[in-house]
Write a protein that holds these residues in place. Structure first.
Motif, mmCIF file in Angstrom:
data_model
loop_
_atom_site.group_PDB
_atom_site.id
_atom_site.type_symbol
_atom_site.label_atom_id
_atom_site.label_comp_id
_atom_site.label_asym_id
_atom_site.label_seq_id
_atom_site.Cartn_x
_atom_site.Cartn_y
_atom_site.Cartn_z
ATOM 1 N N TYR A 111 -114.971 8.366 13.795
ATOM 2 C CA TYR A 111 -114.032 7.913 14.262
ATOM 3 C C TYR A 111 -112.757 8.189 13.467
ATOM 4 O O TYR A 111 -111.755 8.336 13.972
ATOM 5 C CB TYR A 111 -114.262 6.462 14.278
ATOM 6 N N ASN A 112 -112.890 7.827 12.027
ATOM 7 C CA ASN A 112 -111.888 8.088 11.288
ATOM 8 C C ASN A 112 -111.313 9.696 10.992
ATOM 9 O O ASN A 112 -109.983 9.872 11.152
ATOM 10 C CB ASN A 112 -112.240 7.817 9.827
ATOM 11 N N LYS A 113 -112.045 10.549 11.517
ATOM 12 C CA LYS A 113 -111.813 11.978 11.654
ATOM 13 C C LYS A 113 -110.944 12.041 12.912
ATOM 14 O O LYS A 113 -109.622 12.902 12.806
ATOM 15 C CB LYS A 113 -113.049 13.034 11.637
ATOM 16 N N ALA A 114 -111.423 11.469 13.848
ATOM 17 C CA ALA A 114 -110.527 11.429 15.067
ATOM 18 C C ALA A 114 -109.118 10.957 14.792
ATOM 19 O O ALA A 114 -108.125 11.516 15.215
ATOM 20 C CB ALA A 114 -110.931 10.738 16.110
ATOM 21 N N GLY A 121 -101.598 15.453 15.214
ATOM 22 C CA GLY A 121 -101.205 15.942 16.586
ATOM 23 C C GLY A 121 -102.277 16.819 17.034
ATOM 24 O O GLY A 121 -102.010 17.814 17.990
ATOM 25 N N GLU A 122 -103.493 17.015 16.626
ATOM 26 C CA GLU A 122 -104.607 17.640 17.059
ATOM 27 C C GLU A 122 -105.516 17.044 18.083
ATOM 28 O O GLU A 122 -106.571 16.470 17.861
ATOM 29 C CB GLU A 122 -105.541 18.296 16.082
ATOM 30 N N GLY A 123 -104.799 16.978 19.349
ATOM 31 C CA GLY A 123 -105.597 16.219 20.448
ATOM 32 C C GLY A 123 -106.921 16.514 20.752
ATOM 33 O O GLY A 123 -108.003 15.586 20.889
ATOM 34 N N ALA A 126 -109.364 15.673 17.961
ATOM 35 C CA ALA A 126 -109.529 14.102 18.115
ATOM 36 C C ALA A 126 -110.525 13.767 19.175
ATOM 37 O O ALA A 126 -111.472 12.677 18.956
ATOM 38 C CB ALA A 126 -108.311 13.402 18.112
ATOM 39 N N ALA A 127 -110.345 14.349 20.377
ATOM 40 C CA ALA A 127 -111.266 14.080 21.551
ATOM 41 C C ALA A 127 -112.550 14.186 21.279
ATOM 42 O O ALA A 127 -113.418 13.754 21.671
ATOM 43 C CB ALA A 127 -110.598 14.770 22.727
ATOM 44 N N GLU A 128 -112.634 15.511 20.486
ATOM 45 C CA GLU A 128 -114.275 15.926 20.407
ATOM 46 C C GLU A 128 -114.905 15.009 19.459
ATOM 47 O O GLU A 128 -116.220 14.658 19.475
ATOM 48 C CB GLU A 128 -114.283 17.247 19.792
ATOM 49 N N CYS A 129 -114.264 14.333 18.438
ATOM 50 C CA CYS A 129 -114.791 13.537 17.473
ATOM 51 C C CYS A 129 -115.094 12.304 18.150
ATOM 52 O O CYS A 129 -116.209 11.734 17.804
ATOM 53 C CB CYS A 129 -113.901 13.226 16.342
ATOM 54 N N PHE A 153 -102.541 9.329 20.064
ATOM 55 C CA PHE A 153 -103.557 10.275 20.836
ATOM 56 C C PHE A 153 -103.624 9.695 22.215
ATOM 57 O O PHE A 153 -103.725 10.374 23.055
ATOM 58 C CB PHE A 153 -104.907 9.832 20.089
ATOM 59 N N ARG A 154 -103.410 8.259 22.641
ATOM 60 C CA ARG A 154 -103.428 7.605 23.657
ATOM 61 C C ARG A 154 -102.357 8.359 24.716
ATOM 62 O O ARG A 154 -102.520 8.187 25.898
ATOM 63 C CB ARG A 154 -103.437 6.238 23.709
ATOM 64 N N ALA A 155 -101.351 8.840 24.008
ATOM 65 C CA ALA A 155 -99.972 9.385 24.688
ATOM 66 C C ALA A 155 -100.287 10.828 25.186
ATOM 67 O O ALA A 155 -99.309 11.594 25.901
ATOM 68 C CB ALA A 155 -98.879 9.427 24.002
ATOM 69 N N LEU A 156 -101.372 11.579 24.791
ATOM 70 C CA LEU A 156 -101.573 12.888 25.071
ATOM 71 C C LEU A 156 -102.815 13.166 26.107
ATOM 72 O O LEU A 156 -103.451 12.187 26.573
ATOM 73 C CB LEU A 156 -102.551 13.483 23.757
ATOM 74 N N PRO A 157 -102.623 14.309 26.923
ATOM 75 C CA PRO A 157 -103.615 14.611 28.187
ATOM 76 C C PRO A 157 -105.230 14.449 27.665
ATOM 77 O O PRO A 157 -105.741 14.125 28.503
ATOM 78 C CB PRO A 157 -103.159 16.020 28.465
ATOM 79 N N GLU A 158 -105.212 14.729 26.290
ATOM 80 C CA GLU A 158 -106.818 14.793 26.065
ATOM 81 C C GLU A 158 -107.271 13.277 26.166
ATOM 82 O O GLU A 158 -108.455 13.044 26.506
ATOM 83 C CB GLU A 158 -106.943 15.381 24.525
ATOM 84 N N PHE A 159 -106.358 12.279 25.911
ATOM 85 C CA PHE A 159 -107.023 10.921 26.062
ATOM 86 C C PHE A 159 -107.296 10.635 27.308
ATOM 87 O O PHE A 159 -108.171 9.968 27.755
ATOM 88 C CB PHE A 159 -105.851 10.049 25.535
ATOM 89 N N LYS A 160 -106.135 11.166 28.410
ATOM 90 C CA LYS A 160 -106.507 11.034 29.960
ATOM 91 C C LYS A 160 -107.792 11.427 30.331
ATOM 92 O O LYS A 160 -108.656 10.848 31.192
ATOM 93 C CB LYS A 160 -105.203 11.409 30.706
ATOM 94 N N GLU A 161 -108.190 12.740 29.822
ATOM 95 C CA GLU A 161 -109.405 13.270 30.104
ATOM 96 C C GLU A 161 -110.601 12.546 29.780
ATOM 97 O O GLU A 161 -111.557 12.082 30.408
ATOM 98 C CB GLU A 161 -109.290 14.823 29.488
ATOM 99 N N LEU A 162 -110.428 12.047 28.439
ATOM 100 C CA LEU A 162 -111.550 11.231 27.773
ATOM 101 C C LEU A 162 -111.788 9.978 28.705
ATOM 102 O O LEU A 162 -112.990 9.411 28.701
ATOM 103 C CB LEU A 162 -111.266 10.847 26.260
ATOM 104 N N GLN A 163 -110.711 9.357 28.892
ATOM 105 C CA GLN A 163 -110.720 7.966 29.609
ATOM 106 C C GLN A 163 -111.411 8.313 30.952
ATOM 107 O O GLN A 163 -112.214 7.556 31.296
ATOM 108 C CB GLN A 163 -109.520 7.456 29.719
#
Length: 448
Positions: A111-114, A121-123, A126-129, A153-163
């Motif tokens: 989690y802390n790595k994420a 800015g490494e979305g 972060a998502a993989e972690c 991170f929550r403003a990035l497309p990767e968060f949308k995919e994760l959610q």
């Protein structure tokens, strides 16, 4: 940022220190410290200390450097990122994962790595972690929604995919978030399960009837002595087939509506956690304003929103009687936000202003204190904190309603925090005055 602490009791950390001295005694000391966040509560760690009396200090042997453990590496990583040394913190979290960590330590490390990757800015990293922490170490998705350190991170497309993955559930991310959403869905639509039971029961009954009707239909077509009437038999078969088709279509329609409802609940949950800055410089989550105000979100170009705000001033008194709180969101402001050189997420002052948030949504809502004081701080307008998060949520809401993302829109919320209605462009304030009942009215009490 999830932090590993010596203890996680509300106001005290207990250090069990075993002292070696001439008297061969040990003592338990209690110290008051600032509580640090940690993914699991009620964790108490033993800290073994070596000490001696002043009379024998000269003859005491030197204590060797302790062997690094997963917990010590995570703690060191937290100290490093607090000083802005993000790269060195990542090294410590990676090292912790190589030292045979227990599940709690592994969850904290991932989690802390994420959080570090999000800061850089490494979305994708972060998502993989976070995926690993969710799938293998039972991380609650609500923690990701809740942590100000992951605001970028929550403003990035990767968060949308994760959610979206979490909402659908699956082997890659776990089912806990979807299970929580379904529980809320069942409360909002309590008869869906009953409907589905009857759908399945009637489909099964029609299927069995069709199974026995088809041989009779074949005999009727072949004709001969004792053959059933072809018209009646064909009519029965047609009724069964049409009934099955209709019931299956209703079942699929109900499933589609449930998925839409789950998506809306997910958006409502995200909305409830978005932060606002009141006129008293106090930062609150939107959920804290439930039953108190009706936020009206104005999203669009700067000149359009500014004009709508000026027009609202003409109706200020009457809008305040109806609990209206203006929340302007300017397109593109989120992309102009600059990262600070040190720290993560919101500023320390802002983080300290946020409420204490648990994993349980209702418990978090009920933990709000001094409601009357909060009411006195609310004025006619509030500013958004983390505008990129607000912008992403609004654009998701636009997509769900078939509106092109990025158009000027307004969204009126109910007193209970859910979306009342929305529209393109800016609102007609005179019409809103007719639509919204006064705060002391019966309709407003029913809306709470």
């Amino acid at each position: 940022m999830l932090e590993m602490a010596t203890a996680t009791l509300p106001s005290h950390h207990f250090h069990f220190c075993f002292f070696s001295s001439s008297s061969s005694k040990f003592s338990i000391t209690t110290t008051t410290q600032l509580s640090l966040k940690y993914p699991h509560k009620n964790r108490l760690s033993l800290v073994f200390c070596s000490s001696s009396s002043s009379s024998s200090s000269a003859s005491s042997p030197q204590v060797s450097e302790p062997t690094p453990t997963a917990e010590s590496c995570v703690n060191l990583g937290l100290q490093l990122f607090s000083k802005g040394r993000v790269k060195d913190a990542l090294v410590q979290f990676d090292t912790a994962l190589t030292l045979n960590p227990n599940p709690v330590e592994a969850q904290a490390a991932f989690y802390n790595k994420a959080c570090c990757h999000a800061y850089r800015g490494e979305g994708k990293k972060a998502a993989e972690c976070l995926r690993t922490a969710l799938k293998e170490y039972n991380l609650k998705f609500g923690t990701i929604l809740n942590d100000p350190d992951l605001a970028s991170f929550r403003a990035l497309p990767e968060f949308k995919e994760l959610q979206e993955e979490a909402r659908l559930g699956g082997e890659d991310i776990g089912y806990s978030f979807r299970r929580d959403l379904k529980l809320i869905s069942e409360v909002q639509a309590p008869f869906r399960g009953v409907r589905r039971f009857f759908y399945v029961a009637f489909i099964a009954a029609a299927g069995i009837s069709t199974f026995f009707t088809i041989p009779r239909l074949i005999r009727a077509i072949q004709g001969g002595d004792g053959a059933p009437d072809i018209g009646a038999t064909a009519g029965n078969a047609a009724i069964n087939v049409v009934g099955i088709a209709v019931l299956v279509a209703l079942l699929f329609w109900d499933n589609k509506k449930e998925e839409e409802q789950l998506a809306q609940i997910s958006r409502d949950e995200t909305l409830s956690r978005l932060p606002l800055l009141l006129s008293t410089n106090r930062i609150v989550e939107l959920v804290q304003l439930r039953d108190t105000v009706r936020p009206v979100i104005l999203a669009g170009k700067k000149e359009t929103v500014s004009l709508a705000m000026r027009n609202a001033e003409k109706f200020r008194t009457e809008l305040l009687k109806r609990g209206v709180l203006l929340v302007p969101v300017i397109w593109g402001e989120g992309s102009e936000t600059k990262l600070e050189k040190k720290g993560f997420g919101l500023s320390q002052k802002a983080v300290a202003s946020l409420p204490s948030i648990g994993e349980d949504f209702d418990q978090r809502t009920q933990s709000i204190i001094a409601k009357s004081k909060l009411k006195s701080e609310i004025r006619f307008k509030a500013e958004v904190v983390s505008p990129a998060e607000w912008e992403r949520w609004i654009k998701d809401q636009q997509k769900s309603e078939g509106v092109t993302p990025g158009e000027d829109v307004y969204i009126i919320l109910r007193l209970d925090g859910r979306v009342r209605r929305s529209g393109k462009g800016m609102p007609d304030w005179a019409q809103i005055l007719k639509e919204l009942p006064p705060m002391e009215g019966i309709l407003s009490k029913l809306e709470r």
